[in-house]
Design a protein around this motif. Sequence first.
Motif, PDB file in Angstrom:
ATOM      1  N   CYS A  89      -6.843  18.447  -3.660  1.00  0.00           N
ATOM      2  CA  CYS A  89      -7.381  18.096  -2.464  1.00  0.00           C
ATOM      3  C   CYS A  89      -6.375  18.681  -1.334  1.00  0.00           C
ATOM      4  CB  CYS A  89      -6.972  16.553  -2.239  1.00  0.00           C
ATOM      5  SG  CYS A  89      -8.112  15.544  -3.214  1.00  0.00           S
ATOM      6  N   THR A  90      -7.047  18.868  -0.050  1.00  0.00           N
ATOM      7  CA  THR A  90      -6.238  19.442   0.986  1.00  0.00           C
ATOM      8  C   THR A  90      -5.606  18.210   1.585  1.00  0.00           C
ATOM      9  OG1 THR A  90      -7.931  18.970   2.593  1.00  0.00           O
ATOM     10  CG2 THR A  90      -8.234  20.975   1.379  1.00  0.00           C
ATOM     11  N   THR A  91      -4.621  18.947   2.585  1.00  0.00           N
ATOM     12  CA  THR A  91      -3.763  18.006   3.360  1.00  0.00           C
ATOM     13  C   THR A  91      -4.582  17.055   4.054  1.00  0.00           C
ATOM     14  OG1 THR A  91      -1.913  19.605   3.298  1.00  0.00           O
ATOM     15  CG2 THR A  91      -1.811  17.732   4.862  1.00  0.00           C
ATOM     16  N   TRP A  92      -5.589  17.554   4.835  1.00  0.00           N
ATOM     17  CA  TRP A  92      -6.398  16.699   5.623  1.00  0.00           C
ATOM     18  C   TRP A  92      -7.184  15.580   4.811  1.00  0.00           C
ATOM     19  CZ3 TRP A  92      -6.714  14.913  10.465  1.00  0.00           C
ATOM     20  CH2 TRP A  92      -7.883  14.269  10.617  1.00  0.00           C
ATOM     21  N   GLU A  93      -7.540  16.031   3.623  1.00  0.00           N
ATOM     22  CA  GLU A  93      -8.254  14.972   2.664  1.00  0.00           C
ATOM     23  C   GLU A  93      -7.309  13.978   2.486  1.00  0.00           C
ATOM     24  OE1 GLU A  93     -11.916  17.878   0.730  1.00  0.00           O
ATOM     25  OE2 GLU A  93      -9.945  17.854  -0.084  1.00  0.00           O
ATOM     26  N   LEU A  94      -6.251  14.497   1.787  1.00  0.00           N
ATOM     27  CA  LEU A  94      -5.137  13.335   1.289  1.00  0.00           C
ATOM     28  C   LEU A  94      -4.783  12.485   2.442  1.00  0.00           C
ATOM     29  CD1 LEU A  94      -2.969  15.579  -0.565  1.00  0.00           C
ATOM     30  CD2 LEU A  94      -4.528  14.108  -1.489  1.00  0.00           C
ATOM     31  N   LEU A  95      -5.000  12.896   3.762  1.00  0.00           N
ATOM     32  CA  LEU A  95      -4.492  11.997   4.915  1.00  0.00           C
ATOM     33  C   LEU A  95      -5.879  11.062   5.220  1.00  0.00           C
ATOM     34  CD1 LEU A  95      -2.878  14.386   7.347  1.00  0.00           C
ATOM     35  CD2 LEU A  95      -1.747  12.130   6.198  1.00  0.00           C
ATOM     36  N   ASN A  96      -6.747  11.244   4.605  1.00  0.00           N
ATOM     37  CA  ASN A  96      -8.105  10.500   4.784  1.00  0.00           C
ATOM     38  C   ASN A  96      -8.731   9.783   3.549  1.00  0.00           C
ATOM     39  OD1 ASN A  96      -8.727  10.595   8.053  1.00  0.00           O
ATOM     40  ND2 ASN A  96      -7.926  12.849   7.363  1.00  0.00           N
ATOM     41  N   LEU A  97      -7.873   9.648   2.657  1.00  0.00           N
ATOM     42  CA  LEU A  97      -8.608   8.970   1.442  1.00  0.00           C
ATOM     43  C   LEU A  97      -8.832   7.176   2.129  1.00  0.00           C
ATOM     44  CD1 LEU A  97      -6.035   9.966  -1.373  1.00  0.00           C
ATOM     45  CD2 LEU A  97      -8.437  10.762  -0.809  1.00  0.00           C
ATOM     46  N   ASP A  98      -9.799   6.763   1.084  1.00  0.00           N
ATOM     47  CA  ASP A  98     -10.025   5.347   1.411  1.00  0.00           C
ATOM     48  C   ASP A  98      -8.872   4.423   1.337  1.00  0.00           C
ATOM     49  OD1 ASP A  98     -12.682   5.785   2.375  1.00  0.00           O
ATOM     50  OD2 ASP A  98     -13.601   5.215   0.083  1.00  0.00           O
ATOM     51  N   VAL A  99      -8.858   3.468   1.899  1.00  0.00           N
ATOM     52  CA  VAL A  99      -7.646   2.617   1.609  1.00  0.00           C
ATOM     53  C   VAL A  99      -7.545   1.988   0.331  1.00  0.00           C
ATOM     54  CG1 VAL A  99      -6.493   0.297   2.368  1.00  0.00           C
ATOM     55  CG2 VAL A  99      -7.729   1.661   4.196  1.00  0.00           C
ATOM     56  N   ASP A 100      -8.315   1.537  -0.186  1.00  0.00           N
ATOM     57  CA  ASP A 100      -8.552   0.863  -1.631  1.00  0.00           C
ATOM     58  C   ASP A 100      -8.172   2.200  -2.573  1.00  0.00           C
ATOM     59  OD1 ASP A 100      -9.042  -1.605  -0.711  1.00  0.00           O
ATOM     60  OD2 ASP A 100     -11.346  -1.315  -1.227  1.00  0.00           O
ATOM     61  N   THR A 101      -8.555   3.440  -2.405  1.00  0.00           N
ATOM     62  CA  THR A 101      -8.275   4.466  -3.323  1.00  0.00           C
ATOM     63  C   THR A 101      -6.772   4.691  -3.413  1.00  0.00           C
ATOM     64  OG1 THR A 101     -10.258   5.544  -2.835  1.00  0.00           O
ATOM     65  CG2 THR A 101      -8.343   7.070  -3.588  1.00  0.00           C
ATOM     66  N   ILE A 102      -6.153   4.631  -2.148  1.00  0.00           N
ATOM     67  CA  ILE A 102      -4.862   4.694  -2.061  1.00  0.00           C
ATOM     68  C   ILE A 102      -4.095   3.613  -2.738  1.00  0.00           C
ATOM     69  CG2 ILE A 102      -2.833   4.822  -0.535  1.00  0.00           C
ATOM     70  CD1 ILE A 102      -4.715   6.059   1.704  1.00  0.00           C
ATOM     71  N   LEU A 103      -4.534   2.384  -2.699  1.00  0.00           N
ATOM     72  CA  LEU A 103      -3.865   1.160  -3.432  1.00  0.00           C
ATOM     73  C   LEU A 103      -4.005   1.369  -4.681  1.00  0.00           C
ATOM     74  CD1 LEU A 103      -5.295  -1.641  -0.871  1.00  0.00           C
ATOM     75  CD2 LEU A 103      -3.127  -0.240  -0.572  1.00  0.00           C
ATOM     76  N   ASP A 104      -4.993   1.899  -5.289  1.00  0.00           N
ATOM     77  CA  ASP A 104      -4.992   2.057  -6.804  1.00  0.00           C
ATOM     78  C   ASP A 104      -3.956   3.188  -7.232  1.00  0.00           C
ATOM     79  OD1 ASP A 104      -6.875   0.394  -7.125  1.00  0.00           O
ATOM     80  OD2 ASP A 104      -8.537   1.719  -6.976  1.00  0.00           O
ATOM     81  N   LEU A 105      -3.528   4.182  -6.501  1.00  0.00           N
ATOM     82  CA  LEU A 105      -2.679   5.265  -6.860  1.00  0.00           C
ATOM     83  C   LEU A 105      -1.368   4.834  -7.725  1.00  0.00           C
ATOM     84  CD1 LEU A 105      -3.003   7.650  -3.860  1.00  0.00           C
ATOM     85  CD2 LEU A 105      -3.598   7.747  -6.008  1.00  0.00           C
ATOM     86  N   PRO A 106      -0.596   3.950  -7.119  1.00  0.00           N
ATOM     87  CA  PRO A 106       0.709   3.783  -7.553  1.00  0.00           C
ATOM     88  C   PRO A 106       0.655   3.163  -9.113  1.00  0.00           C
ATOM     89  CG  PRO A 106       0.732   2.696  -5.431  1.00  0.00           C
ATOM     90  CD  PRO A 106      -0.669   3.274  -5.810  1.00  0.00           C
ATOM     91  N   ASP A 107      -0.247   1.999  -9.394  1.00  0.00           N
ATOM     92  CA  ASP A 107      -0.413   1.698 -10.820  1.00  0.00           C
ATOM     93  C   ASP A 107      -1.118   2.371 -11.770  1.00  0.00           C
ATOM     94  OD1 ASP A 107       0.774  -0.682 -10.038  1.00  0.00           O
ATOM     95  OD2 ASP A 107      -1.075  -1.866  -9.483  1.00  0.00           O
ATOM     96  N   LYS A 108      -2.157   3.262 -11.143  1.00  0.00           N
ATOM     97  CA  LYS A 108      -2.961   4.253 -12.102  1.00  0.00           C
ATOM     98  C   LYS A 108      -2.133   5.550 -12.459  1.00  0.00           C
ATOM     99  CE  LYS A 108      -7.481   2.645 -11.103  1.00  0.00           C
ATOM    100  NZ  LYS A 108      -8.995   2.788 -10.686  1.00  0.00           N
TER     101      LYS A 108
END
Length: 696
Positions: A222-241
């Motif tokens: 992912c580009t920097t801009w794409e990482l800055l604009n992920l869906d909230v729920d996608t970000i919330l999944d990141l730590p556990d997954k």
Amino acid sequence: MYSHMKYPNFGRDDARKDKPWAKTGAYFLGPNAENGNVFKRQMVEAIDGHIKFRMNYFPQDPDFITDEMRDAPSYQEVIRKMTKEINNMHSELRKSIPFFSSRYKGHVIWDTLMAANLGYMVAFMYNQNNCVAEVSTVTSKFEVGVGRDLCTTIDFDPDKAMGHIVAGGTVANIEAMWAARNVKFYPLGLCDAIRNEEVLAKAKGYKVFLPHRNEYVAITDCTTWELLNLDVDTILDLPDKVSAMCGMTSSDLLEVLTNYGYDAIGIQNFCARHGLKQNPCVLAPTTAHVSLYKGCTILGMGKGNLITIPVDENARMCVKGLRHLLEDKLANRIPVVSVIAIMGTTEMSAVDPLTDILDLRNEMRRRGLNFMIHADGAWGGYFCTMLRTPPKPEDDGGEYPEWFVPEMHLSNYTTKQLSAIPHLDTITIDPHKSGFCPYPGGAICYRDKRINSFLGITNKVSYLHGSLNLGDVGIEGSKPGAAAAGIIMAHRVVGLHKNGYGRILAECTFTSKLLYCLWTCLGQDDDPFFVVPTKPLPPDRTRVEHIKFMRTRILNRTNEELAQDAEAMEYLREIGPDTMIPCFSFNLKNNSDVNLCNDLVQAVFKDLCMSDDRVSSYRFPMLVTASTYAHHEHSISLRKYKKRLGLDPYDTTGVKYIITTCMDPWATSIDFVDDLGAIMRNAILNAIGTKLKAIL
């Protein structure tokens, strides 16, 4: 003379011994302390209960305060001094603002519920600190209960959501902004760690969904801009997954990220590492509370990066203005941390168009721009109780039909916006505002409790405590258990549904609609002035036609007649303020000078405002507050209001206006509306006479 008796004779049903509408009278101490004996009895029992608690805890221990000590002159001197100072304080406090009176129509504060006061007073003697469970074994559970109550009330899933108490709306708004910022920048720091840390190598293939591409992409691609604009729920999944993929705990992952996270390495290092040259921003309407500016300053984003959105003539966020700003941020690759909607401003009580804001976010996310949505519902959050069906009564005497009292439902517009709250990410709700609870009593709710986990400061245990560690969930550490006890008691006694809090607020809303009509019609044909509410009249008829309808169908009828007039009740429902704060300004006929208009309004405010304690409060026949309708670039709101007032619409000078908050359900029960009208009309005429005399 306009007559409005709150509880009209409804024939045989009114004769029922139950009189279910009367329960509103049991909620408050009363403007004249009508429930004084009830309150005093409960308070004495509370004190006695605390005394017994102390006496029964290891009663075999020796008394420390002995008869010998009590007989000592030094002991008696302290008691005399305390008695004297308490009596002095009683005298001082009698000069306080009489918030409990129906004559008080100022800020968003009124009398507090007896249940809330008693719960607070019972608990404050135990001095619990909800920082950690080991020093608040009971009241921490109360706070968790309050959070669950509020989440349920606004239709957040209580099993996925969370809420907690804070000192007030300012702290809640800042916490929401803090969480949004940390969530926003988390993917960048995590991706950097995945690329550089061997322990996270297995996560390099982890894929995230990119709406603007409509495909899953490896996070490291992912580009920097794409990482800055992920869906909230996608970000919330990141730590556990990511933790699970790498065979570690979330605490271990947090430890790794101490060398990568925005909140860990600081703004300068983080931005330099990722080549970020554009400051992130937060978008909010021009009606934004000062706490939002404080939040941007405290979080290091700079108050200049709270970008304000114009409001329309209803003082609601202009969606076209929001779209224009979002288009600009997308084109220039400027990160938007959050968009903040106001669900009931504390000046004009306007509710922003949340449904449109949510639709616009869905559109922008498909184009590559994403952000969290927070609502400042400090004032408006409890109005959701007007939409909730009460639980099934435990017995036949539990709940009764609501038509016994003429009450006013929310407008169709406001109902629609409050019903969209479940789609928010975070919301501020203040029990010490429209929840009628004592200070301090703010709160914040998270749609997904995992959002709060992004505020974690440490992965180490600082105290020996249980699972309830409320000192780690927000900004504050120490927090009074008494506040939680007061709020939970109010919720238990009143109920967070349309037959509980909803009934109180519906009756207050009814009063606010009557006052809106009263202010609109206040100027008589031969008066030298006319009144213009800040909330415009519906365009379905002319101002003259509105006034005629109000005078014949609203203000000259009893509540019984109003309740039976479907057209009049529907008319009342759709006019006036979104959430029971009717505001207005007035002007001399044929005057176009905004400064003269403002001087007159200021004179009325000064006449009906208790700004210090030098004069006893009972001398003021009515208490109001005031504000200024300020000019904001790109907003036509002030221009339209000036046009309705007969002022130069192109002059950028702000217009002063009177605020009359309707937080009491009693005003029309004692034939009070016409008295308030007479007081206000007299104040206006006095202001005009004094000003014109000075000019001449």
